[in-house]
Design a protein around this motif. Sequence first.
Motif, PDB file in Angstrom:
ATOM      1  N   TYR A 374       0.855  -1.195   0.000  1.00 23.27           N
ATOM      2  CA  TYR A 374       0.000   0.000   0.000  1.00 23.27           C
ATOM      3  C   TYR A 374       0.887   1.240   0.000  1.00 23.27           C
ATOM      4  O   TYR A 374       0.869   2.053   0.916  1.00 23.27           O
ATOM      5  CB  TYR A 374      -0.956  -0.018   1.197  1.00 23.27           C
ATOM      6  CG  TYR A 374      -1.859  -1.222   1.176  1.00 23.27           C
ATOM      7  CD1 TYR A 374      -3.021  -1.235   0.408  1.00 23.27           C
ATOM      8  CD2 TYR A 374      -1.517  -2.375   1.870  1.00 23.27           C
ATOM      9  CE1 TYR A 374      -3.822  -2.359   0.342  1.00 23.27           C
ATOM     10  CE2 TYR A 374      -2.313  -3.505   1.819  1.00 23.27           C
ATOM     11  CZ  TYR A 374      -3.469  -3.492   1.056  1.00 23.27           C
ATOM     12  OH  TYR A 374      -4.260  -4.606   0.989  1.00 23.27           O
ATOM     13  N   ALA A 375       1.675   1.352  -1.036  1.00 25.95           N
ATOM     14  CA  ALA A 375       2.555   2.508  -1.231  1.00 25.95           C
ATOM     15  C   ALA A 375       2.112   3.235  -2.494  1.00 25.95           C
ATOM     16  O   ALA A 375       1.804   2.611  -3.519  1.00 25.95           O
ATOM     17  CB  ALA A 375       4.012   2.071  -1.345  1.00 25.95           C
ATOM     18  N   PHE A 376       2.074   4.572  -2.421  1.00 26.65           N
ATOM     19  CA  PHE A 376       1.586   5.388  -3.529  1.00 26.65           C
ATOM     20  C   PHE A 376       2.521   6.583  -3.729  1.00 26.65           C
ATOM     21  O   PHE A 376       3.179   7.041  -2.793  1.00 26.65           O
ATOM     22  CB  PHE A 376       0.163   5.886  -3.258  1.00 26.65           C
ATOM     23  CG  PHE A 376      -0.769   4.836  -2.715  1.00 26.65           C
ATOM     24  CD1 PHE A 376      -1.432   3.979  -3.565  1.00 26.65           C
ATOM     25  CD2 PHE A 376      -0.956   4.687  -1.342  1.00 26.65           C
ATOM     26  CE1 PHE A 376      -2.294   3.001  -3.060  1.00 26.65           C
ATOM     27  CE2 PHE A 376      -1.799   3.724  -0.821  1.00 26.65           C
ATOM     28  CZ  PHE A 376      -2.474   2.875  -1.689  1.00 26.65           C
ATOM     29  N   THR A 377       2.515   7.099  -4.941  1.00 28.40           N
ATOM     30  CA  THR A 377       3.281   8.308  -5.262  1.00 28.40           C
ATOM     31  C   THR A 377       2.340   9.294  -5.949  1.00 28.40           C
ATOM     32  O   THR A 377       1.587   8.909  -6.860  1.00 28.40           O
ATOM     33  CB  THR A 377       4.463   7.988  -6.198  1.00 28.40           C
ATOM     34  OG1 THR A 377       5.342   7.089  -5.529  1.00 28.40           O
ATOM     35  CG2 THR A 377       5.229   9.252  -6.541  1.00 28.40           C
ATOM     36  N   GLN A 378       2.364  10.551  -5.495  1.00 30.11           N
ATOM     37  CA  GLN A 378       1.505  11.581  -6.074  1.00 30.11           C
ATOM     38  C   GLN A 378       2.356  12.755  -6.530  1.00 30.11           C
ATOM     39  O   GLN A 378       3.032  13.393  -5.733  1.00 30.11           O
ATOM     40  CB  GLN A 378       0.474  12.051  -5.047  1.00 30.11           C
ATOM     41  CG  GLN A 378      -0.476  13.095  -5.594  1.00 30.11           C
ATOM     42  CD  GLN A 378      -1.319  12.559  -6.732  1.00 30.11           C
ATOM     43  OE1 GLN A 378      -2.020  11.564  -6.585  1.00 30.11           O
ATOM     44  NE2 GLN A 378      -1.247  13.201  -7.892  1.00 30.11           N
ATOM     45  N   ASP A 379       2.333  13.032  -7.827  1.00 35.73           N
ATOM     46  CA  ASP A 379       3.068  14.169  -8.386  1.00 35.73           C
ATOM     47  C   ASP A 379       2.172  15.405  -8.404  1.00 35.73           C
ATOM     48  O   ASP A 379       0.972  15.322  -8.696  1.00 35.73           O
ATOM     49  CB  ASP A 379       3.547  13.857  -9.807  1.00 35.73           C
ATOM     50  CG  ASP A 379       4.586  12.752  -9.822  1.00 35.73           C
ATOM     51  OD1 ASP A 379       5.453  12.752  -8.922  1.00 35.73           O
ATOM     52  OD2 ASP A 379       4.534  11.886 -10.710  1.00 35.73           O
ATOM     53  N   ILE A 380       2.776  16.565  -8.117  1.00 35.42           N
ATOM     54  CA  ILE A 380       2.050  17.836  -8.070  1.00 35.42           C
ATOM     55  C   ILE A 380       2.723  18.794  -9.040  1.00 35.42           C
ATOM     56  O   ILE A 380       3.932  19.035  -8.941  1.00 35.42           O
ATOM     57  CB  ILE A 380       2.059  18.425  -6.652  1.00 35.42           C
ATOM     58  CG1 ILE A 380       1.453  17.398  -5.672  1.00 35.42           C
ATOM     59  CG2 ILE A 380       1.296  19.734  -6.590  1.00 35.42           C
ATOM     60  CD1 ILE A 380       1.654  17.749  -4.234  1.00 35.42           C
ATOM     61  N   PRO A 381       1.994  19.351 -10.010  1.00 37.39           N
ATOM     62  CA  PRO A 381       2.611  20.190 -11.039  1.00 37.39           C
ATOM     63  C   PRO A 381       3.219  21.466 -10.458  1.00 37.39           C
ATOM     64  O   PRO A 381       2.788  21.978  -9.417  1.00 37.39           O
ATOM     65  CB  PRO A 381       1.446  20.519 -11.989  1.00 37.39           C
ATOM     66  CG  PRO A 381       0.396  19.515 -11.682  1.00 37.39           C
ATOM     67  CD  PRO A 381       0.548  19.168 -10.242  1.00 37.39           C
TER      68      PRO A 381
END
Length: 612
Positions: A374-381
């Motif tokens: 349950y690992a996630f990556t979220q990119d933010i512009p």
Amino acid sequence: MNSPFSSPARSRHRKPALLALLGALAAAALVVTPLMPAHASIDDATPVADAGTGSNTEIVITGVSEGLRLTGYLPPTAIVPDPAIPYPDSPPADYTSRSGFIGIITTASVDDPSSTGEMYCIAARTPTAVGIGYQSGAWSEANVPNIGYVTYILNNYYPAVEAPVGLTPDQQAAATQSAIWYFTDGLVLGAEDDVVRAATAAIIAAAQANGPVTEPQAPVAISPASVSAPAGSAAGPYVVTAEGAAAVTVSVPADYTMYSDAAATTQIPNASSVPSGTSIWITGPRATGVETVLKARATVTVQRGNIYLYDGNTPSYSTAQPMVLADTAQFDATATATTEFFSAGELTVNKAYAGGAVGQQGAAQLVIDCGEGYAFTQDIPAGTSTTQTYTFRGIPVGNTCTVTEPLTGATSEVGVTTDAPQTGTMAEAGLALTVTNTVELNPGSLNVVKVIDGTAAGQQSAISLSATCDNGLAETFDIPAGAVAGEYAQTFGNLPAGTECTVAEQESGANNSVRVLADDPVTVTIAPGAVTEARLTNTVEPEQAAAGGTGSMSGGGVAPMPGGDAVPMPAGDALANTGGDAPMPLLGLAAGVIGLGVLLMLAVRANRRTAE
């Protein structure tokens, strides 16, 4: 369909008389000795009284075939044999003797008893019996050492190959089984049958020189063997495969449903036949826990070297000796997989911004860790200026979630301060975490550059510059007298971006020998995270050379006189004022000239009178 093992081409037969004799011997042994398993513990064809089968049972033991009753010797403890040690010439002194049948055990498919197969045992210390059921398994599940050497033996000796040559089938089977037990249990034969013992030693030496080999592919497999999924969702995908089979029968318990898509829209009817390689998703009741939910079954050609494990369905046997398939056979093979449905919650991550430079930052990245799987990556512009909300579903209740920000968006122009990491524990109602970034312009620097130029550079006096900024900075930059031509710089750092700074000349370096042409004051605005330059130039020329020049000059100078002579000019404006404001030195000079003229006229007149 019968397997190759039941084919008459081998010219082998069952031995009812031998079995009867073995049964009598076994009964007599029970009278005088404690109940203790022999090598395979299957000396006759009498089924165990409470033998049973279950949905997981694929084959059952039906009897024994080629082999001999011999005496072997086992190590005093259940050690893991070293497969590189040569076969000893005789049993070590501390080994314990065991007598019993050494050879092939016969089996039959529970779904089609005409499909038979032949097995060797691979754990000499563990009992088994006729009627006990088995299911296919992996090498790792058998927990048997050196199984790769065993498979080499199966591929090159009886019954797959009529070897060792020159021996009867019974001797070949006994030598093959005893060589297998040397690798799995350390068993060493006694001297009662020199032919079998010599053949065993030759098989072991060949396996040591050429083995081990790799595990054969499972005849029927489900991958992965277990899946975790939130209660109420579809678990999967499971991929079912069968060796050489065109189709596999798949089934689930009554409370579960199979689908061919992750969205659970296309149902697969229970007990359906699907092509090998089919992906399956499963839904079930919202109850949580681990349960066997998927079963795959197919009639396949099973390769020699495949492992069969006790099915656990005979009450009087807590365990039974694992077996290895001696040669290729046609069997019904099965595989199962489990699902763990668990209570899950939803993680909400808010990304907020503050500070005077919001929107000027670069791209950022959040990393969310809520435990294994349950690992996630979220990119933010880059340039994001408003709060962003991100949702991550299906996280097990009780898991700890941590949000970190390895990339904040800081640049050379802006600095970013983050309050990550943020941590919380998932609840059934969900979990919300907020990470705030404060964005501010980075401070800059003022770089004051004084350029000294001109033909008389180096003859000037000391130079002094002032640097004043609207943030309160008030500094001076001094260059000593005699500085040669070139650039001289001084930097004033940590100035807020947007600060206005003015650099002005305080002392130009002009003196009686040189005049200096200096730039006007310079005003600059400090750029964020950068060095802003204020450049001023002083052109230094000799006093005489400057007399005929142009431009605004500071310091002393010269003015031309009739006849080409020159006299020093007073410091100040380049042109003299007129009228009552004439400077006193100029009036004195005029009076001197007039007086000299009067004296010359008087002298001329006196000379004329004398001459008369």
